[in-house]
Write a protein that holds these residues in place. Structure first.
Motif, PDB file in Angstrom:
ATOM      1  N   VAL A 275     101.357 149.306  62.291  1.00 64.60           N
ATOM      2  CA  VAL A 275     100.084 150.240  62.193  1.00 64.60           C
ATOM      3  C   VAL A 275     100.208 151.582  62.759  1.00 64.60           C
ATOM      4  O   VAL A 275     100.361 151.602  63.944  1.00 64.60           O
ATOM      5  CB  VAL A 275      98.969 149.514  62.206  1.00 64.60           C
ATOM      6  N   THR A 276     100.107 152.673  62.073  1.00 68.46           N
ATOM      7  CA  THR A 276      99.802 153.929  62.446  1.00 68.46           C
ATOM      8  C   THR A 276      98.728 154.507  62.530  1.00 68.46           C
ATOM      9  O   THR A 276      98.145 154.731  61.540  1.00 68.46           O
ATOM     10  CB  THR A 276     101.113 155.016  62.065  1.00 68.46           C
TER      11      THR A 276
ATOM     12  N   ASN B 256     101.530 153.689  51.354  1.00 72.08           N
ATOM     13  CA  ASN B 256     101.388 153.093  52.864  1.00 72.08           C
ATOM     14  C   ASN B 256      99.894 153.108  53.189  1.00 72.08           C
ATOM     15  O   ASN B 256      99.601 152.954  54.495  1.00 72.08           O
ATOM     16  CB  ASN B 256     102.352 153.792  53.778  1.00 72.08           C
ATOM     17  N   ARG B 257      98.897 153.585  52.528  1.00 77.75           N
ATOM     18  CA  ARG B 257      97.662 153.423  52.926  1.00 77.75           C
ATOM     19  C   ARG B 257      96.989 152.122  53.625  1.00 77.75           C
ATOM     20  O   ARG B 257      97.198 151.103  52.949  1.00 77.75           O
ATOM     21  CB  ARG B 257      96.547 154.012  52.013  1.00 77.75           C
ATOM     22  N   LEU B 258      96.757 152.060  54.741  1.00 74.44           N
ATOM     23  CA  LEU B 258      95.889 150.873  55.128  1.00 74.44           C
ATOM     24  C   LEU B 258      94.202 151.015  54.902  1.00 74.44           C
ATOM     25  O   LEU B 258      93.451 151.651  55.567  1.00 74.44           O
ATOM     26  CB  LEU B 258      95.965 150.777  56.445  1.00 74.44           C
ATOM     27  N   HIS B 259      93.967 150.548  53.590  1.00 76.87           N
ATOM     28  CA  HIS B 259      92.913 150.734  52.999  1.00 76.87           C
ATOM     29  C   HIS B 259      91.435 150.233  53.863  1.00 76.87           C
ATOM     30  O   HIS B 259      91.662 148.824  54.424  1.00 76.87           O
ATOM     31  CB  HIS B 259      92.505 150.274  51.767  1.00 76.87           C
ATOM     32  N   LEU B 260      90.543 151.231  54.238  1.00 75.01           N
ATOM     33  CA  LEU B 260      89.217 150.652  54.712  1.00 75.01           C
ATOM     34  C   LEU B 260      88.268 150.494  53.927  1.00 75.01           C
ATOM     35  O   LEU B 260      86.997 149.997  54.153  1.00 75.01           O
ATOM     36  CB  LEU B 260      89.116 151.638  56.122  1.00 75.01           C
TER      37      LEU B 260
ATOM     38  N   LEU C 183      99.329 161.935  53.190  1.00 71.71           N
ATOM     39  CA  LEU C 183      99.753 160.927  54.345  1.00 71.71           C
ATOM     40  C   LEU C 183     100.808 160.766  55.211  1.00 71.71           C
ATOM     41  O   LEU C 183     101.835 161.305  54.458  1.00 71.71           O
ATOM     42  CB  LEU C 183      99.102 159.444  53.859  1.00 71.71           C
ATOM     43  N   PRO C 184     100.994 160.558  56.525  1.00 72.76           N
ATOM     44  CA  PRO C 184     101.836 160.322  57.219  1.00 72.76           C
ATOM     45  C   PRO C 184     102.887 159.460  56.695  1.00 72.76           C
ATOM     46  O   PRO C 184     102.396 158.258  56.341  1.00 72.76           O
ATOM     47  CB  PRO C 184     101.561 160.094  58.714  1.00 72.76           C
ATOM     48  N   PHE C 185     104.052 159.555  56.452  1.00 70.08           N
ATOM     49  CA  PHE C 185     105.051 158.560  55.974  1.00 70.08           C
ATOM     50  C   PHE C 185     105.385 157.670  57.109  1.00 70.08           C
ATOM     51  O   PHE C 185     106.617 157.900  57.880  1.00 70.08           O
ATOM     52  CB  PHE C 185     106.583 159.282  55.396  1.00 70.08           C
ATOM     53  N   GLY C 186     104.590 156.830  57.592  1.00 69.94           N
ATOM     54  CA  GLY C 186     104.840 155.962  58.650  1.00 69.94           C
ATOM     55  C   GLY C 186     105.181 156.749  60.077  1.00 69.94           C
ATOM     56  O   GLY C 186     104.500 157.661  60.278  1.00 69.94           O
TER      57      GLY C 186
ATOM     58  N   VAL D  27      97.693 154.188  58.410  1.00 76.80           N
ATOM     59  CA  VAL D  27      98.737 154.109  57.712  1.00 76.80           C
ATOM     60  C   VAL D  27      99.698 152.836  58.087  1.00 76.80           C
ATOM     61  O   VAL D  27      99.718 152.551  59.156  1.00 76.80           O
ATOM     62  CB  VAL D  27      99.432 155.211  57.073  1.00 76.80           C
ATOM     63  N   ILE D  28     100.503 152.326  57.219  1.00 79.32           N
ATOM     64  CA  ILE D  28     101.520 151.289  57.383  1.00 79.32           C
ATOM     65  C   ILE D  28     102.782 151.833  57.553  1.00 79.32           C
ATOM     66  O   ILE D  28     103.105 152.563  56.550  1.00 79.32           O
ATOM     67  CB  ILE D  28     101.283 150.052  56.495  1.00 79.32           C
TER      68      ILE D  28
END
Length: 378
Positions: free
Chosen positions: A82-83, A49-53, A244-247, A140-141
């Motif tokens: 998005v979180t 769920n990573r929002l890659h930067l 990572l946080p799970f959403g 994260v998404i």
């Protein structure tokens, strides 16, 4: 665009869903085929769920630059999914990293990534066995929310949704394509957009297109309960751990570059045995618990406080990456056209779905798709 131009979109993960919405908005007659019963039920959900930067790719700046390009487009399109309200840190391992701390900082600066240096021992939780710590703006998404949002948007669009429908074959008949499902012929289409991820090569080979070897991996991402506020910890750059946080669930996702890979092959198509992973012993309870213990053992080398983490669930499924890229870890997203009217979307980055969908629309447009001159191949 004439309504008579019919497009079949195969796969309703995030790439297929966003591409279908874009095409429907522009007047195409879109039919979406998805083997599962709802969107985002496969690889789009069963990941980190990573929002890659871009921080994840110091050995391949081209992939990092794609991530930077996709990050803001996705946040603009799906802000409610998005979180970002948690500390998210990247750390360079003392031993076994493919890049040094200096090389990592040089990479971040060269591609324009913003960060703040942090003392690993003062991070919460403290991180050990590392030489460098960065606080980043990566997010994260929340994939459960994203699935709901895309489901509502698709239901409100003109696209025809065929859930629970597995595509068995795609054939050419003159200037059109025929899609065959497990229920038989499903109609003729002017264009096909193949967003089936692990199944791309199987369908492409049926059409006589090149199907290069890919690295297929059956992976497990462990969902854990842990008594700590939301936080991200990624240890770079090698066979290490990500937390990572799970959403917005209050739980965490725990992943390891090597231990989370339950099976790996390099070949043209995904193994047939993966369609029933439990039958192959990949996901029996004992195997899941052994895998979790291995991942947790490595994770606590860097985050000792994770010793109290408790296994809650496991997200599992196939993923596909380019073969023979271990030296650079290149993970590009590609929209290609192996043949006239036939497109493939190859990516493992959910946040690349918006710009990829815009590229799909550009290539599906008959004015941009010369049937005499294919546009290239992913």
């Amino acid at each position: 665009m004439s309504e008579r131009h019919a497009v079949a979109v195969i796969g309703c993960g995030v790439f297929g869903a966003v591409a279908a919405l874009r095409l429907a908005e522009r007047g195409y007659r879109v039919t979406v085929f998805e083997r599962n019963r709802e969107p985002l039920s496969g690889a789009s959900f069963n990941n980190q769920n990573r929002l890659h930067l871009g921080f994840h790719y110091p050995r391949d700046p081209a992939t990092a630059e794609q991530c930077i390009r996709g990050y803001q487009k996705f946040r603009d399109e799906f802000a409610e999914c998005v979180t970002a309200d948690f500390p998210n840190g990247y750390f360079i391992a003392e031993e076994g990293s493919a890049v040094t701390a200096r090389e990592y900082l040089d990479f971040c600066d060269s591609v324009g990534l913003r960060y703040r240096l942090v003392e690993p021992s003062r991070y919460s939780p403290p991180v050990t066995g590392v030489t460098l710590g960065l606080r980043t703006q990566e997010a994260v998404i929340d994939c459960r929310h994203l699935r709901d949002v895309l489901g509502r948007r698709l239901a409100g669009s003109s696209a025809t949704m065929r859930f629970g429908t597995e595509v068995r074959a795609v054939e050419t008949r003159g200037d059109t394509y025929t899609v065959e499902t497990h229920e038989g012929a499903a109609g003729s289409f002017d264009s096909v957009v193949n967003c089936s991820f692990a199944d791309i090569n199987r369908l492409s080979r049926q059409l006589g297109h090149e199907a290069p070897d890919r690295q297929y991996e059956y992976t497990a991402v462990y969902v854990v309960d842990w008594d700590h506020p939301p936080v991200g910890v990624t240890v770079m750059d090698g066979p290490f751990t990500t937390l990572l946080p799970f959403g917005r669930s209050g739980r965490f996702l725990l992943y390891h570059v090597e231990h989370s890979v339950l099976d790996r092959v390099t070949q043209q198509v995904a193994p047939a045995r993966w369609r029933e992973p439990a039958a192959g012993g990949l996901l029996d309870r004992a195997a899941v618990e052994r895998g979790f213990r291995r991942v947790l053992r490595d994770a606590t080398r860097f985050v000792p406080a994770l010793r109290t983490a408790r296994l809650r669930d496991v997200l599992h499924g196939p993923r596909v990456v380019l073969a023979n890229r271990n030296d650079t870890d290149a993970r590009p997203s590609m929209v290609g056209s192996p043949g006239p009217g036939y497109l493939t979307v190859f990516s493992g980055k959910l946040d690349h779905s918006v710009w990829a969908a815009d590229e799909v629309v550009r290539q599906v447009d008959p004015r941009a798709m010369s049937r005499a001159q294919p546009a290239g191949q992913a």
